[in-house]
Design an enzyme around this catalytic site. Structure first.
Site, short mmCIF file in Angstrom:
data_model
loop_
_atom_site.label_atom_id
_atom_site.label_comp_id
_atom_site.label_asym_id
_atom_site.label_seq_id
_atom_site.Cartn_x
_atom_site.Cartn_y
_atom_site.Cartn_z
N ARG A 1 -14.08 2.25 4.82
CA ARG A 1 -12.87 1.43 4.97
C ARG A 1 -11.60 2.26 4.95
O ARG A 1 -10.70 2.06 5.75
CB ARG A 1 -12.79 0.38 3.85
CG ARG A 1 -11.65 -0.61 4.06
CD ARG A 1 -11.36 -1.42 2.81
NE ARG A 1 -10.52 -0.70 1.87
CZ ARG A 1 -10.72 -0.63 0.56
NH1 ARG A 1 -11.76 -1.21 0.03
NH2 ARG A 1 -9.90 0.04 -0.23
N HIS B 1 -15.88 3.04 -14.90
CA HIS B 1 -15.70 2.27 -13.67
C HIS B 1 -16.97 1.54 -13.26
O HIS B 1 -16.97 0.74 -12.33
CB HIS B 1 -15.26 3.24 -12.55
CG HIS B 1 -14.75 2.58 -11.32
ND1 HIS B 1 -15.44 2.60 -10.13
CD2 HIS B 1 -13.62 1.86 -11.08
CE1 HIS B 1 -14.76 1.94 -9.20
NE2 HIS B 1 -13.65 1.48 -9.76
N ARG C 1 -5.46 1.86 -13.23
CA ARG C 1 -4.09 2.04 -12.78
C ARG C 1 -3.44 0.71 -12.38
O ARG C 1 -4.00 -0.08 -11.62
CB ARG C 1 -4.02 3.02 -11.60
CG ARG C 1 -2.59 3.31 -11.14
CD ARG C 1 -2.57 4.31 -10.01
NE ARG C 1 -2.86 5.65 -10.48
CZ ARG C 1 -3.66 6.50 -9.84
NH1 ARG C 1 -4.27 6.12 -8.75
NH2 ARG C 1 -3.86 7.71 -10.32
N ARG D 1 -10.92 -4.39 -13.89
CA ARG D 1 -9.79 -5.24 -13.49
C ARG D 1 -10.22 -6.70 -13.60
O ARG D 1 -11.21 -7.10 -13.01
CB ARG D 1 -9.35 -4.94 -12.05
CG ARG D 1 -8.91 -3.51 -11.81
CD ARG D 1 -8.29 -3.35 -10.42
NE ARG D 1 -8.14 -1.96 -10.06
CZ ARG D 1 -7.12 -1.18 -10.44
NH1 ARG D 1 -6.17 -1.70 -11.21
NH2 ARG D 1 -7.05 0.09 -10.06
N TYR E 1 -12.88 -10.01 -1.65
CA TYR E 1 -13.45 -8.67 -1.57
C TYR E 1 -14.92 -8.75 -1.19
O TYR E 1 -15.68 -9.51 -1.79
CB TYR E 1 -13.34 -7.94 -2.92
CG TYR E 1 -11.99 -7.37 -3.25
CD1 TYR E 1 -10.82 -7.90 -2.71
CD2 TYR E 1 -11.86 -6.29 -4.12
CE1 TYR E 1 -9.58 -7.39 -3.02
CE2 TYR E 1 -10.62 -5.76 -4.44
CZ TYR E 1 -9.48 -6.32 -3.89
OH TYR E 1 -8.26 -5.79 -4.22
N HIS F 1 -15.30 -3.73 0.34
CA HIS F 1 -15.21 -3.01 -0.92
C HIS F 1 -16.55 -2.47 -1.40
O HIS F 1 -16.61 -1.69 -2.35
CB HIS F 1 -14.61 -3.95 -1.99
CG HIS F 1 -14.23 -3.30 -3.26
ND1 HIS F 1 -14.97 -3.43 -4.43
CD2 HIS F 1 -13.19 -2.50 -3.59
CE1 HIS F 1 -14.39 -2.75 -5.40
NE2 HIS F 1 -13.31 -2.18 -4.93
N ASN G 1 0.83 -1.20 0.00
CA ASN G 1 0.00 0.00 0.00
C ASN G 1 0.87 1.26 0.00
O ASN G 1 0.62 2.21 -0.74
CB ASN G 1 -0.91 0.03 1.23
CG ASN G 1 -2.06 -0.95 1.14
OD1 ASN G 1 -2.33 -1.51 0.09
ND2 ASN G 1 -2.74 -1.16 2.25
#
Length: 716
Positions: free
Chosen positions: A594, A461, A431, A401, A494, A622, A74
């Site tokens: 979160r 997205h 990204r 993704r 997730y 998530h 991270n």
């Protein structure tokens, strides 16, 4: 700090910003004048919660090690993106202001202070974990601590697997110094002779962790587990590599470069975007260094040489450390040496257990899948069924993704081979997934899939799918709106929600969004036809502002007013200001955030303070859920977006209202469980101290309770 075997270790995952001069401390402003917590400071607070999981001795040991790796990874990405952006802003001056970063130099100062504090905490946590490893008879051996059997094993391993994967570079003989890869570690080596008969030379070896494991289990005594790092294995074999040149003395130290990872891409979204991204990926490898990390015991002449050849100076965040870097690799620390950890198993939603057709079930009623409690296989089964159903004519889907070996992609390719029209909106600018998505684009188009790439200045997205099927004279349509990616790997870890539906108004709006994405001019007026789904960048923020205003109005009329929201990040100034207004009016606001939370939650001028918690546990929280009391007729939404400027203004996002009463109540119940948690929930107060929520007599670990709730509710 020492490993169980006594070896010194200094984990260099906590970079220190060294370039910003200290300023005189400013007077503290009263809370009423403070509007927002700086986004990057709040993010560091989130990463501190990850570190708390590593420190928790009730967490299995291998999971604690994994959380240290997550923390380090991270932070690497934080410096590649956020710190790099702040530095750019300083270079370009005030005209480069973005989002909340009005004072990038001041924020960099605060980052410096906090990362130093977290470094100390990280060191203590690793020391505790290392002691626990020793207690469990797990040892990390260096090249100097191998017995004869281990030396033979290491030599054979090097010859069989490592030798062909390394390219030693005699860097003094290279006119153009090699560009050190971001995310890689290198052995910087001094070559010499014991008798000093020849001048020492410098060499460089990239540690091939992309093709070989970083951790190698070596022969051990009964009841023990010995592990050697790949770089230490290479250290042991340096004589095999360089003895040809007449050297018999070797000093080798790990170095690492972290680079600016932002891609500079023009707004043109034509085919040239592909070339722009390909160029951007190449440029990213040569991005400006944000950190240069090195072993503090490195030969001074070698360090000076490396700095000079790379054009580095004391202004380039030179970070002295010790033996081990890239702690992110510890996310893949071998689990086989630990006692088995019993994970909760995913289960199939009961409506699909004996169903012969996923589409038939969805045609009868809406279904909500809750990942990772429910199996992600249902999504794959839906696409596989659509791929072979002779009555299905088309499939449209968004992809952000994807898993490395994506079953989603395989199902879509199978659909094309079976004569279906398949359209995939593939976001090439996701990204760190840009290269993978370029490869998916090539494969999909090779198979005949229509691939759409995106929109100028806007990422796609939203998580959407629509399937068209012709039965007799009728056209039936099915689809879904999800809070998470179409990725079967992350679907196991997730926490997300996915609404499977044949609801005509929802499907109509999904079709409008795809029409907008397929339109060459991307005419925003197309989205104005969406009557059911709030959509970014058109009306998502305004929709939520209106819903909050309704609660404010009810509170001012002494009626019950309440808002419950869950998301990854909260940083949009407009929506935060509206939440402040609601709190001042007396609206009961509860939040589960979160990560980033830029909102203050307490103010003496409010009738009711907001309450906010962050849950960090085995699964990554998530999902995005929004619940408004709405005069007793509760409005419940799921969405793909957080309340951030980028999501609301610069991305195509979709939220879906939950109209089925049973599903609506199910989401409300799940949110109530999360709000009642007192084991893995941390309080997000004004100081973001991350204190654990401890209220209640009964211990409630929310992810365990949600699993029990769904399993018992659906299988009782």
């Amino acid at each position: 700090m020492r490993l169980p075997n006594g070896e010194n270790l200094d984990i260099i995952t906590m970079p220190v910003v060294t370039t910003i001069p200290k300023k005189a401390p400013k007077k503290k402003e009263p809370l009423e004048k403070k509007k927002l917590i700086a986004r990057d400071i709040s993010w560091l607070s989130f990463n501190a919660r990850v570190l708390q999981e590593a420190a928790d001795n009730t967490v299995p040991l291998h999971e604690r090690i994994r959380f240290l790796g997550i923390f380090s990874n991270n932070l690497d990405e934080f410096f590649r993106v956020r710190v790099a952006t702040l530095k750019r802003m300083m270079s370009f001056g005030r005209s480069a202001k973005m989002h909340l970063e009005e004072n990038p130099d001041q924020i960099l100062d605060e980052i410096q202070t906090k990362v130093i504090e977290q470094q100390r905490e990280f060191d203590l946590v690793w020391k505790d974990i290392a002691s626990e490893m020793e207690a469990q008879r797990i040892f990390m051996r260096t090249e100097k601590q191998l017995n004869k059997e281990q030396q033979k094993f290491v030599q054979n391993y090097f010859n069989e697997k490592v030798r062909t994967n390394i390219i030693p570079l005699m860097i003094e003989s290279i006119q153009q110094f090699p560009i050190l890869r971001d995310k890689s570690i290198y052995l910087a080596i001094v070559l010499a002779r014991q008798d000093n008969s020849v001048r020492q030379k410098f060499a460089l070896i990239e540690i091939p962790t992309t093709v070989l494991p970083r951790f190698i289990i070596i022969p051990s005594k009964p009841g023990e587990h010995d592990i050697i790092l790949l770089e230490d294995l290479i250290r042991f074999c340096l004589p095999n590599i360089f003895s040809y040149f007449g050297y018999d003395k070797f000093l080798a130290h790990i170095i690492k470069v972290t680079r600016d990872a932002e891609l500079d891409i023009d707004n043109d979204i034509s085919d040239s975007l592909i070339h722009q991204i390909e160029k951007g990926l190449k440029d990213r490898r040569k991005g400006k260094p944000v950190r240069f990390v090195y072993d503090k015991d490195i030969d001074p002449l070698l360090l000076e040489y490396l700095m000079r050849r790379q054009g580095l100076s004391g202004k380039d965040n030179l970070i002295p450390g010790a033996r081990i870097h890239n702690f992110k690799d510890f996310m893949d620390f071998p689990e086989s040496i630990f006692p088995p950890h019993l994970h909760r198993k995913t289960f199939t939603h009961p409506l699909f257990v004996n169903a012969t057709s996923v589409m038939h079930v969805i045609h009868r009623q809406d279904v909500m899948l809750h990942f990772p409690y429910h199996s992600f296989d249902t999504i794959i089964d839906l696409l596989r069924e659509a791929a072979i159903d002779p009555n299905v004519s088309s499939i449209k889907i968004t992809a952000y993704r994807l898993a490395r070996n994506s079953k989603i992609i395989n199902a879509l390719i199978n659909a094309v081979r079976n004569g279906k029209q398949v359209t995939v909106v593939l976001e090439l600018r996701a990204r760190f997934d840009e290269a993978a998505n370029l490869e998916w684009k090539a494969r999909l188009e090779e198979e005949g899939v229509k691939v759409l790439l995106g929109i100028p200045n806007t990422k796609v997205h939203a998580k959407l799918c629509v399937i068209k099927k012709r039965v007799g004279t009728k056209t039936l349509q099915y689809g879904f709106v999800s809070t998470g990616n179409l990725n079967e790997k992350t679907g196991r870890i997730y926490g997300d929600h996915c609404l499977l539906t044949a609801n005509r108004s929802i499907i109509a709006d999904i079709n409008r969004i795809f029409t907008y994405l397929e339109n060459p001019r991307h005419d925003i007026k197309i989205l104005e036809g969406c009557k059911t789904l709030p959509v970014s960048p058109l009306n998502m923020r305004d929709t939520f502002l209106r819903l909050i205003d309704r609660e404010i109005k009810n509170a001012r009329h002494k009626k019950k007013a309440a808002i419950t929201i869950k998301m990854n990040s909260l940083s949009d100034a407009t929506l935060i200001a509206k939440l402040y207004e609601a709190a001042k009016a007396g609206v009961d606001i509860k939040m589960v955030i979160r990560g980033i939370c830029c909102a203050y939650t307490e103010n003496k001028k409010w009738k009711k303070n907001m309450t906010a918690v962050s849950i960090v546990d085995e699964y990554l929280e998530h999902a995005r859920v929004f619940i408004f009391h709405h005069g007793g007729q509760q409005k419940v939404y799921i969405a793909s977006c957080d309340w951030m400027i980028r999501n609301l203004d610069h991305r195509v996002e979709a939220a879906a209202p939950i109209t089925d009463p049973a599903i609506r109540q199910e989401l409300i119940d799940i949110m109530n469980i999360q709000l009642s948690g007192n084991v893995k929930a941390r309080i997000l107060d004004n100081e973001q101290k991350n204190e654990y929520k401890k209220d209640g007599d009964k211990k409630i670990r929310t992810q365990v309770e949600i699993f029990r709730y769904l399993y018992e509710k659906q299988y009782q």
